[in-house]
Motif scaffolding. Structure first.
Motif, mmCIF file in Angstrom:
data_model
loop_
_atom_site.group_PDB
_atom_site.id
_atom_site.type_symbol
_atom_site.label_atom_id
_atom_site.label_comp_id
_atom_site.label_asym_id
_atom_site.label_seq_id
_atom_site.Cartn_x
_atom_site.Cartn_y
_atom_site.Cartn_z
ATOM 1 N N TRP A 1 1.089 -1.231 -0.058
ATOM 2 C CA TRP A 1 0.605 0.112 -0.296
ATOM 3 C C TRP A 1 0.785 1.664 0.332
ATOM 4 O O TRP A 1 0.359 2.033 -0.314
ATOM 5 N N VAL A 2 2.144 1.304 0.766
ATOM 6 C CA VAL A 2 2.586 2.405 0.680
ATOM 7 C C VAL A 2 3.832 2.435 -0.716
ATOM 8 O O VAL A 2 3.161 4.207 -1.228
ATOM 9 N N CYS A 3 3.497 1.486 -1.666
ATOM 10 C CA CYS A 3 3.716 2.418 -2.988
ATOM 11 C C CYS A 3 2.683 2.494 -3.840
ATOM 12 O O CYS A 3 2.616 3.656 -4.482
ATOM 13 N N CYS A 4 1.513 2.301 -3.966
ATOM 14 C CA CYS A 4 0.904 2.188 -4.157
ATOM 15 C C CYS A 4 -0.450 3.860 -4.167
ATOM 16 O O CYS A 4 -0.395 5.027 -4.632
ATOM 17 N N CYS A 5 0.133 4.223 -2.462
ATOM 18 C CA CYS A 5 -0.167 5.918 -2.028
ATOM 19 C C CYS A 5 0.655 6.918 -2.313
ATOM 20 O O CYS A 5 0.095 8.291 -2.957
ATOM 21 N N ARG A 6 1.920 6.382 -2.196
ATOM 22 C CA ARG A 6 2.837 7.467 -3.249
ATOM 23 C C ARG A 6 3.090 7.410 -3.915
ATOM 24 O O ARG A 6 3.238 9.032 -5.112
ATOM 25 N N ASN A 7 2.374 6.897 -4.827
ATOM 26 C CA ASN A 7 2.540 6.814 -6.921
ATOM 27 C C ASN A 7 1.844 7.255 -6.788
ATOM 28 O O ASN A 7 1.458 7.960 -7.893
ATOM 29 N N TYR A 8 0.539 7.473 -6.220
ATOM 30 C CA TYR A 8 -1.075 7.697 -7.085
ATOM 31 C C TYR A 8 -1.611 8.139 -6.038
ATOM 32 O O TYR A 8 -1.627 9.920 -7.020
ATOM 33 N N SER A 9 -1.707 8.299 -4.728
ATOM 34 C CA SER A 9 -2.566 9.254 -4.235
ATOM 35 C C SER A 9 -1.777 10.882 -4.067
ATOM 36 O O SER A 9 -2.632 11.520 -3.617
ATOM 37 N N MET B 1 -6.770 3.740 2.657
ATOM 38 C CA MET B 1 -5.516 3.455 2.862
ATOM 39 C C MET B 1 -5.043 4.700 2.511
ATOM 40 O O MET B 1 -3.577 5.370 2.943
ATOM 41 N N PHE B 2 -5.548 5.096 1.177
ATOM 42 C CA PHE B 2 -4.981 6.751 0.989
ATOM 43 C C PHE B 2 -4.926 7.801 2.177
ATOM 44 O O PHE B 2 -4.108 8.781 2.327
ATOM 45 N N PRO B 3 -5.970 7.849 2.949
ATOM 46 C CA PRO B 3 -6.164 9.256 3.316
ATOM 47 C C PRO B 3 -5.651 9.301 5.155
ATOM 48 O O PRO B 3 -4.811 9.688 6.201
ATOM 49 N N PHE B 4 -5.307 6.963 5.440
ATOM 50 C CA PHE B 4 -4.528 7.223 6.647
ATOM 51 C C PHE B 4 -3.249 7.859 6.207
ATOM 52 O O PHE B 4 -2.067 7.329 6.792
ATOM 53 N N TYR B 5 -2.622 7.570 5.110
ATOM 54 C CA TYR B 5 -1.583 7.677 4.572
ATOM 55 C C TYR B 5 -1.155 8.867 4.662
ATOM 56 O O TYR B 5 0.460 9.144 5.440
#
Length: 520
Positions: free
Chosen positions: A192-200, A229-233
């Protein structure tokens, strides 16, 4: 930080506990109906859940099946399971008893956490589960089961995260695509770190002042990223809605909760536009709207932008890749295109011999990135077919234009030939949706008595429109004047709704069954 660098990494520690350490515990994390949870209150309940699971004997990498609506309890259970090094398995809430029997057996879940409103569907098969040891019920009490509130309250609010690594298994997500029995994509703590960093962050620009609201639910990848996951990141806030995602309800929440980031699917965007013709809604808090699960027709993009003054960013992702890896950008949208590759991912379009094709040529889309699941559970052959070293074969047909924008052409198994030439169902569907009477459309290959295939369209008309033979002929002529004439649908069947998955993906195989007279 990269996956290889993070020798010790725990998903829950990063997405929940980090905010407490950084002094943001009083920030609102969740709004759900009348409930409001700050990060520190949530973190304490996550710890109580983790301690309670340890007291029940749950061990590293054992699975916990979550059968819960979007709610604070889902969030607490999900993060609590992962914090102690076990594996969370979110599961859809609209399945039936036989499905839940399969999910429990396939996952070998040791613990089931289920809402009381869904308990009747699982009750008949609980006694036959060889791996299941405990059932915890949220909501009303059920005989022979632990009650969530009582179970949670007796546990300590203090808990250190398990010593997990970035590449330890953290959660499963079920995926069936558009056909077949569900299989589990296995995901790791760092994915999820990858998705949040890359997209969100890179595409949506999410920050701590944002509020997210997703009509898509937490039990599948798109909704889990959007709504949790996006808001919590980012240390932002999320609005959760436990009810069914219907146009009127979703628009009402979007108007009153005033999210800044809104996520939905093309079908619901079309239905919301229809609802907005009957009643006025103010969505001026939304700075970015996002669509995925199905390609977004250009006409829906244009109508939404005219109505609400905000762009919809179309994107494509998958359960295997966890979230969106190809997306339009704010201020840089070509209606009908899926945009450009998301930072952190690589894409290639290849022919049947796995050779990259030139711009303008349709081929199979492959994606490479750190968020992709390493394998399917109990699916060795499928894993070998789809996970191709560093590349994942998406099953989607795409072409890229000279400017680097990607255009969807259909699923690999949905393309068909008419008069020796390829037809993309999506191209025909997009043309049909441009007609003012059409709400939704789906196109399949229909086998004629001659054994040759021609396009057949299933059409849902807008409210108040009569589905008549004259309209069918009008739609056929309409399509002929918008795309290459040989692609027009030789047959049009009007229907009240199209069969779709819980994630909003069209179940085209069911339409093929209806067209051939096969009962599904």
């Amino acid at each position: 930080m990269s996956p290889g660098d993070a020798i010790s990494f725990n998903l829950t520690d990063w997405f929940v506990d980090r905010h407490i350490r950084e002094g943001h515990g009083q920030k609102v994390a969740i709004r759900c109906d009348e409930s409001v949870y700050t990060y520190d209150v949530l973190a304490a309940d996550v710890n109580r859940a983790g301690n309670g699971l340890l007291r029940l004997g749950l061990q590293d990498e054992q699975r916990v099946l979550l059968l819960l609506p979007d709610s604070p309890e889902f969030v607490i259970a999900y993060f609590g399971v992962i914090k102690i090094g076990a594996v969370a398995v979110p599961t859809g809430t609209a399945a039936r008893t036989a499905d839940y029997d399969y999910f429990l057996r396939e996952s070998k879940a040791r613990i089931l956490i289920v809402h009381s409103t869904l308990f009747a569907e699982v009750a008949p098969i609980l006694g036959s589960q060889h791996s299941l040891r405990h059932v915890i019920v949220v909501g009303e009490r059920r005989p022979g089961c632990m009650h969530w509130n009582e179970w949670l309250a007796q546990n300590s609010p203090e808990l250190d995260a398990a010593t997990t690594s970035a590449e330890d298994v953290a959660f499963w997500l079920w995926t069936s695509g558009s056909t077949g029995l569900a299989k589990a994509a296995v995901h790791l703590h760092y994915d999820w770190v990858c998705c949040c960093r890359n997209y969100s962050v890179e595409v949506l620009g999410i920050g701590p002042d944002d509020t997210t609201f997703s009509s898509s639910k937490l039990f599948h990848a798109y909704g889990l990223g959007n709504g949790l996951m996006f808001p919590f990141y980012a240390g932002a806030s999320t609005v959760l809605f436990s009810g069914k995602a219907q146009a009127k309800a979703v628009l009402g929440i979007a108007q009153t909760a005033r999210p800044t980031l809104f996520f939905s699917v093309p079908t619901l965007y079309a239905q919301m536009l229809q609802e907005a013709e009957r009643e006025s809604y103010c969505l001026d808090s939304i700075r970015v709207a996002v669509s995925a699960a199905e390609p977004l027709p250009a006409e829906i993009f244009r109508r939404w932008q005219r109505k609400f003054g905000v762009e919809i960013l179309d994107g494509i992702g998958s359960t295997e890749a966890l979230h969106i890896y190809l997306s339009a950008r704010p201020g840089d949208v070509k209606p009908g295109s899926t945009g450009k590759v998301v930072p952190g991912y690589k894409l290639r379009i290849v022919d049947s011999d796995s050779r990259e094709v030139s711009p303008g040529t349709i081929g199979d889309l492959h994606v490479s990135g750190d968020s992709i699941a390493p394998y399917y559970w109990n699916r060795r052959q499928l894993t070998a077919e789809r996970m191709l070293g560093h590349w994942f074969s998406t099953g989607d047909k795409y072409w890229m234009d000279e400017d680097g924008y990607y255009w969807y052409a259909g699923r690999s198994d949905d393309m068909f030939r008419v008069s020796g030439q390829w037809v993309s169902p999506f191209e025909v569907e997009s043309a049909l949706i441009e007609h003012e009477c059409v709400l939704e459309a789906a196109v399949i290959a229909y086998r004629e008595n001659t054994e040759l295939y021609t396009p057949k369209a299933f059409v849902v008309v807008r409210e108040g429109i009569a589905a008549t033979p004259d309209l069918a002929r009008e739609l056929q002529e309409f399509v002929k004047h918008r795309i290459t004439p040989y692609k027009y649908p030789r047959h049009i069947e009007f229907t009240d709704k199209l069969p779709k998955t819980a994630a909003g993906k069209l179940l085209r195989y069911k339409l093929r069954g209806l067209a051939s007279g096969t009962f599904i």
